[in-house]
Design a protein around this motif. Structure first.
Motif, short mmCIF file in Angstrom:
data_model
loop_
_atom_site.label_atom_id
_atom_site.label_comp_id
_atom_site.label_asym_id
_atom_site.label_seq_id
_atom_site.Cartn_x
_atom_site.Cartn_y
_atom_site.Cartn_z
N PHE A 34 0.97 -0.85 -0.10
CA PHE A 34 -0.06 0.11 0.10
C PHE A 34 0.82 1.05 0.06
CE2 PHE A 34 0.64 -1.05 4.34
CZ PHE A 34 1.17 0.01 4.85
N HIS A 35 0.27 2.31 -0.15
CA HIS A 35 0.94 3.66 -0.36
C HIS A 35 0.56 4.78 0.87
CE1 HIS A 35 3.28 2.35 -3.57
NE2 HIS A 35 2.30 1.85 -4.31
N LYS A 36 -0.60 4.53 1.38
CA LYS A 36 -1.29 5.61 1.96
C LYS A 36 -1.51 5.32 3.52
CE LYS A 36 -3.20 7.69 -2.05
NZ LYS A 36 -3.62 8.84 -2.30
N ASN A 37 -1.56 5.96 4.55
CA ASN A 37 -1.78 5.93 5.77
C ASN A 37 -3.18 5.76 6.22
OD1 ASN A 37 -1.71 5.35 8.56
ND2 ASN A 37 -0.55 7.16 8.90
N ALA A 38 -3.90 4.53 6.14
CA ALA A 38 -5.16 4.40 6.34
C ALA A 38 -5.37 2.96 6.86
CB ALA A 38 -6.18 4.98 5.32
N PRO A 39 -6.50 2.48 7.33
CA PRO A 39 -6.90 1.08 7.53
C PRO A 39 -7.20 0.39 6.35
CG PRO A 39 -8.48 2.38 8.92
CD PRO A 39 -7.63 3.47 7.84
N ILE A 40 -6.84 -0.99 6.18
CA ILE A 40 -6.96 -1.89 4.88
C ILE A 40 -7.95 -2.81 5.45
CG2 ILE A 40 -5.68 -3.45 3.33
CD1 ILE A 40 -3.04 -1.89 4.03
N THR A 41 -8.84 -3.22 4.45
CA THR A 41 -9.90 -4.18 4.70
C THR A 41 -9.70 -5.10 3.65
OG1 THR A 41 -11.74 -2.57 5.27
CG2 THR A 41 -12.36 -4.65 4.60
N LEU A 42 -9.55 -6.45 4.10
CA LEU A 42 -9.53 -7.63 3.19
C LEU A 42 -10.43 -8.57 3.31
CD1 LEU A 42 -7.37 -9.23 1.55
CD2 LEU A 42 -6.83 -10.25 3.79
N MET A 43 -11.17 -8.78 2.30
CA MET A 43 -12.41 -9.62 2.13
C MET A 43 -12.21 -10.81 1.28
SD MET A 43 -15.52 -6.65 1.44
CE MET A 43 -14.61 -5.98 0.35
N LEU A 44 -12.87 -11.81 1.67
CA LEU A 44 -12.77 -13.23 1.12
C LEU A 44 -14.36 -13.42 0.55
CD1 LEU A 44 -10.96 -15.65 0.15
CD2 LEU A 44 -11.74 -16.65 2.13
N LEU A 45 -14.52 -13.25 -0.74
CA LEU A 45 -15.95 -13.19 -1.12
C LEU A 45 -16.30 -14.31 -1.99
CD1 LEU A 45 -15.37 -9.48 -2.29
CD2 LEU A 45 -16.82 -10.20 -0.50
N THR A 46 -17.52 -14.88 -1.78
CA THR A 46 -18.13 -15.98 -2.54
C THR A 46 -18.67 -15.18 -3.88
OG1 THR A 46 -20.21 -15.75 -1.33
CG2 THR A 46 -18.46 -17.59 -0.48
N GLN A 47 -19.18 -15.93 -4.52
CA GLN A 47 -20.06 -15.63 -5.85
C GLN A 47 -21.10 -14.65 -5.39
OE1 GLN A 47 -20.68 -18.21 -8.92
NE2 GLN A 47 -21.16 -16.41 -10.48
N LEU A 127 -16.85 -5.95 -11.69
CA LEU A 127 -15.99 -7.12 -11.36
C LEU A 127 -16.79 -8.42 -11.42
CD1 LEU A 127 -14.92 -5.53 -7.59
CD2 LEU A 127 -13.63 -5.64 -9.69
N HIS A 128 -16.05 -9.28 -12.28
CA HIS A 128 -16.49 -10.37 -12.67
C HIS A 128 -15.97 -11.56 -11.88
CE1 HIS A 128 -18.74 -8.86 -16.03
NE2 HIS A 128 -17.65 -8.03 -16.14
N PHE A 129 -16.93 -12.39 -11.21
CA PHE A 129 -16.22 -13.54 -10.22
C PHE A 129 -15.27 -14.60 -11.04
CE2 PHE A 129 -16.69 -17.49 -8.04
CZ PHE A 129 -16.33 -17.14 -6.77
N GLU A 130 -15.89 -14.72 -12.17
CA GLU A 130 -15.15 -15.80 -13.15
C GLU A 130 -13.75 -15.32 -13.47
OE1 GLU A 130 -17.93 -14.13 -14.15
OE2 GLU A 130 -19.27 -15.89 -13.28
#
Length: 149
Positions: A34-47, A127-130
């Protein structure tokens, strides 16, 4: 004689409920650049979860607060445990305005974001799941996600 009955019952249980006996959860670990000072959210997403892009509506998500070391290196480590086998999109974004969502402006995201599988050029907000998904069948290590705006 009692052991034979116990063995027989266990064998029957394994045949009736194979998922419980062989189901295995996995872990995903790596780092986010990353390049900026802010929280990062990480998501593991299903279709089903991908269209919402909401950490509150997805099964697996982390909020990472970069510490002094991470700010200096521009990289923060992550690890998700107890993830069942399946197909997922791993998406991260930096929440610059603390809105708890990935903000959009016109046809693009207005905050730094990235995915485990590189986004195809010119897709904008579509954003395409495939195109972005991967199949989790074992532990994944050394995943790298680069946030860009």
């Amino acid at each position: 004689m009692n052991y034979r009955w116990l063995t027989f019952i266990i064998l029957i249980m394994l045949l009736l409920f194979p998922c419980a006996a062989w189901a295995k959860d996995h872990s995903i670990q790596g780092s986010i650049q990353f390049h900026k000072n802010a929280p990062i959210t990480l998501m593991l997403l299903t279709q089903e979860e991908l269209p919402n892009l909401n950490p509150g509506s997805c099964s697996y998500h982390l909020t990472l607060e970069p510490d002094a070391k991470a700010l200096k290196t521009g990289s923060v480590p992550f690890k998700m445990d107890n993830v069942p086998e399946g197909s997922y999109v791993l998406l991260a974004y930096q929440d610059l305005n603390d809105s708890k969502t990935l903000d959009k402006k016109y046809f693009f995201f207005s905050e730094p974001w990235g995915t485990f599988r590189p986004q195809r050029p010119g897709m904008g907000l579509r954003l395409h799941f495939e195109d972005l998904s991967f199949k989790l069948t074992s532990n994944l290590k050394k995943i790298s996600i680069r946030l860009t705006q």
